[in-house]
Enzyme design. Structure first.
Site, PDB file in Angstrom:
ATOM      1  N   HIS A 121      15.485  -8.812  -4.478  1.00 37.36           N
ATOM      2  CA  HIS A 121      14.117  -8.634  -3.986  1.00 37.36           C
ATOM      3  C   HIS A 121      13.181  -8.055  -5.046  1.00 37.36           C
ATOM      4  O   HIS A 121      11.970  -8.070  -4.866  1.00 37.36           O
ATOM      5  CB  HIS A 121      14.096  -7.769  -2.709  1.00 37.36           C
ATOM      6  CG  HIS A 121      14.370  -6.316  -2.915  1.00 37.36           C
ATOM      7  ND1 HIS A 121      15.608  -5.738  -2.689  1.00 37.36           N
ATOM      8  CD2 HIS A 121      13.565  -5.293  -3.299  1.00 37.36           C
ATOM      9  CE1 HIS A 121      15.547  -4.441  -2.928  1.00 37.36           C
ATOM     10  NE2 HIS A 121      14.317  -4.146  -3.301  1.00 37.36           N
ATOM     11  N   ASP A 151      21.780  -9.473  -2.188  1.00 40.53           N
ATOM     12  CA  ASP A 151      20.565  -8.867  -2.751  1.00 40.53           C
ATOM     13  C   ASP A 151      20.791  -8.395  -4.184  1.00 40.53           C
ATOM     14  O   ASP A 151      20.351  -7.321  -4.581  1.00 40.53           O
ATOM     15  CB  ASP A 151      20.059  -7.706  -1.883  1.00 40.53           C
ATOM     16  CG  ASP A 151      18.651  -7.260  -2.291  1.00 40.53           C
ATOM     17  OD1 ASP A 151      17.906  -8.091  -2.855  1.00 40.53           O
ATOM     18  OD2 ASP A 151      18.296  -6.080  -2.076  1.00 40.53           O
ATOM     19  N   GLY A 222      10.603   1.838  -5.794  1.00 36.26           N
ATOM     20  CA  GLY A 222      10.680   1.798  -7.254  1.00 36.26           C
ATOM     21  C   GLY A 222      12.091   2.018  -7.757  1.00 36.26           C
ATOM     22  O   GLY A 222      12.420   1.675  -8.889  1.00 36.26           O
ATOM     23  N   ASN A 223      12.954   2.600  -6.888  1.00 38.06           N
ATOM     24  CA  ASN A 223      14.355   2.806  -7.253  1.00 38.06           C
ATOM     25  C   ASN A 223      15.190   1.538  -7.116  1.00 38.06           C
ATOM     26  O   ASN A 223      16.336   1.495  -7.577  1.00 38.06           O
ATOM     27  CB  ASN A 223      14.993   3.891  -6.387  1.00 38.06           C
ATOM     28  CG  ASN A 223      14.803   5.293  -6.932  1.00 38.06           C
ATOM     29  OD1 ASN A 223      14.142   6.115  -6.320  1.00 38.06           O
ATOM     30  ND2 ASN A 223      15.376   5.573  -8.092  1.00 38.06           N
ATOM     31  N   SER A 224      14.664   0.509  -6.457  1.00 38.50           N
ATOM     32  CA  SER A 224      15.417  -0.732  -6.263  1.00 38.50           C
ATOM     33  C   SER A 224      15.967  -1.253  -7.584  1.00 38.50           C
ATOM     34  O   SER A 224      15.226  -1.430  -8.548  1.00 38.50           O
ATOM     35  CB  SER A 224      14.524  -1.808  -5.651  1.00 38.50           C
ATOM     36  OG  SER A 224      14.411  -1.662  -4.277  1.00 38.50           O
ATOM     37  N   LEU A 279      36.844 -16.814   5.023  1.00 42.28           N
ATOM     38  CA  LEU A 279      38.041 -16.677   5.841  1.00 42.28           C
ATOM     39  C   LEU A 279      38.013 -17.659   7.007  1.00 42.28           C
ATOM     40  O   LEU A 279      39.049 -18.012   7.564  1.00 42.28           O
ATOM     41  CB  LEU A 279      38.148 -15.235   6.361  1.00 42.28           C
ATOM     42  CG  LEU A 279      39.477 -14.770   6.930  1.00 42.28           C
ATOM     43  CD1 LEU A 279      40.613 -15.032   5.957  1.00 42.28           C
ATOM     44  CD2 LEU A 279      39.404 -13.286   7.272  1.00 42.28           C
ATOM     45  N   GLY A 280      36.797 -18.103   7.366  1.00 41.88           N
ATOM     46  CA  GLY A 280      36.687 -19.087   8.434  1.00 41.88           C
ATOM     47  C   GLY A 280      36.642 -18.486   9.826  1.00 41.88           C
ATOM     48  O   GLY A 280      37.190 -19.062  10.775  1.00 41.88           O
TER      49      GLY A 280
END
Length: 483
Positions: A121, A151, A222-224, A279-280
């Site tokens: 993001h 992400d 801002g830490n993302s 794994l289904g």
């Protein structure tokens, strides 16, 4: 009044005061277990390797369809108004100018030649990415690959001999262990906050695959994409989001563990997309299932209150191969105790199609253990690479204004040349105008490219195309994508 709690992506989009942090280069040694915690070593290792990322999405002209105002239509074109059988109550196209968008985030240098990990993001939709190092050097960055499901994103700058952060094993983290979060909240460069690991394998239902490290080290917008670092100065997670009623830090932040990050980064480098092993099954935490049944007045005894309840088994998946059915409970995967879905997702996130895993599950409270082969979303054990437009075997251009007027359409991409490839095999010829693929409007060649890439790695790698011929006749095609 009940208050609402929101999950906020830690991406900063407002201007702020910048202050350059300084570091002390004095030699230190990593702290020993059981000794008083000194986080200065971890901070000095982390700060040079955490970067500031500036995101720019340029202003663009877009055509949108809006509901007509009959009075406005009358005064602007009275004859057109009376000639409209709907009395001007239909819709019309208008061009709008989207505003330029800027935001900032963080990233972590993981190799001396310029590979940087951040959040999806932070970079999604960017026209320009600028990376600023702790020593104020600036570089333009390109996107190597992204993975919306976790992400995570991998970007690259053209540089050498960059400072890096050693990658630690997030699985060895313990609840109560001290960690620091390093990033650029509110444009305050090289900010360090400290706290402990509050929980592990936390699910927030924000991403498709998640097993978050929860920490009370302050994480803000801002830490993302910044670093979560243990006391030994090792990267153990990528900061991603905060849990807040206000949009700012109010107690807990969440980081993607390196156990997931390592596999995503490796796949993006090698294949351009993440090789996800399935794994289904579909399922949920056993406790969540039991509680939902209690709400319906039903008592459930599965033989355990921990694990993953299997709600559905796909016919051609690994779980079906193991003999599992709806109502079974997965308790172990590859020797690791599974108490909830997030723990199972973390194990599977490190696997690729074709890998073998050992599953332990309860069927009618009886334990069974089987070894099975994991498959991809398409039900095979092959490596799945995202297809490029080349797979279609055609050249394209966006429709002109005259074509729009002539055919009564507002958007589309015209096929201007057909060679050997998927288009020719499906019977699509030169002149056909693609308007929708898999029910998604196609207005630009860039949108066409994204849809093809996404479909090529999906469970059903087929393009269901809607469009129109130059004569105005509509047509529909199903175009399989062969990897």
């Amino acid at each position: 009044m009940a208050s609402t709690v929101a999950l906020s992506l830690a991406l900063w989009t407002a201007p702020g005061i910048q202050a350059q942090a300084s570091t002390n280069n004095a030699d230190k040694v990593a702290p020993l277990p059981g000794q008083p915690v000194d986080l200065t070593y971890a901070a000095e290792k982390a700060i040079p390797a955490v970067v500031h990322i500036r995101y720019v999405q340029n202003s663009k002209t877009k055509t949108v369809r809006v509901q007509s105002d009959p009075f406005e239509d009358f005064f602007s074109d009275p004859f057109g108004f009376f000639g409209n059988p709907n009395g001007g109550g239909g819709s019309q196209e208008r061009k709008i100018q989207t505003p330029k968008r800027e935001a900032t985030g963080s990233g972590v240098i993981i190799s001396t030649d310029g590979y940087i990990v951040t959040n999806n993001h932070v970079v999604d939709g960017a026209d320009e990415l600028t990376v600023t190092l702790n020593d104020n050097r600036e570089f333009s960055a390109r996107i190597v690959g992204t993975d919306k499901t976790t992400d995570l994103a991998l970007i690259k700058v053209d540089a050498k001999n960059l400072p890096t952060l050693p990658i630690g094993d997030s699985e060895k983290l313990k609840v109560g262990e001290w960690v620091i979060a390093v990033g650029n909240p509110f444009n305050l460069n090289s900010t360090v906050t400290a706290g402990i690991v509050s929980a592990k394998a936390r699910s927030l239902y924000a991403n498709g695959v998640e097993s978050f490290i929860q920490t009370d080290a302050a994480i803000n917008p801002g830490n993302s994409g910044g670093a979560l670092v243990n006391a030994q100065g090792e990267l153990v997670g990528i900061n991603a989001m905060l849990y807040s009623q206000t949009g700012s830090y109010s107690g807990y932040g969440f980081a993607i563990p390196t156990a997931i990050m390592n596999k995503v980064v490796d796949d993006l480098k090698k294949y351009g997309s993440v090789q996800r092993a399935m794994l289904g099954i579909t399922g949920s935490d056993v406790l969540n299932y039991i509680n939902s049944q209690k709400e319906d007045g039903k008592d459930v005894d599965l033989g355990t209150n921990e694990g993953v309840y299997v709600n559905k088994v796909e016919d051609d998946g690994a779980a079906a191969e193991a003999g599992m059915v709806k109502g079974d409970v997965i308790t172990m995967l590859d020797g690791k105790q599974i108490t909830k879905m997030a723990e199972m997702q973390e194990v599977l996130a490190g696997k690729r199609p074709g890998d073998k895993v050992t599953i332990t599950y309860l069927h009618n409270k009886n334990k069974h253990t089987k070894t099975v082969t994991l498959k991809n979303a398409q039900g095979t054990t092959e490596i799945v690479k995202p297809a490029d437009l080349d797979v279609l075997g055609g050249n394209f251009r966006e429709v002109t204004e005259s074509q729009k007027k002539q055919l009564g359409i507002s958007y589309g991409v015209e096929v201007v040349k057909v060679a050997k490839g998927a288009l020719q095999n499906a019977g699509v010829a030169r002149g056909f105008i693609i308007q929708k693929i898999n029910d998604t409007p196609v207005k630009t060649i860039d949108e066409l490219q994204k849809i093809v890439k996404s479909a090529s790695t999906s469970k059903d790698p087929v393009l269901y195309v809607q469009g129109v011929w130059p004569t105005g006749k509509k047509a529909y095609f199903a175009i399989p994508l062969d990897n």
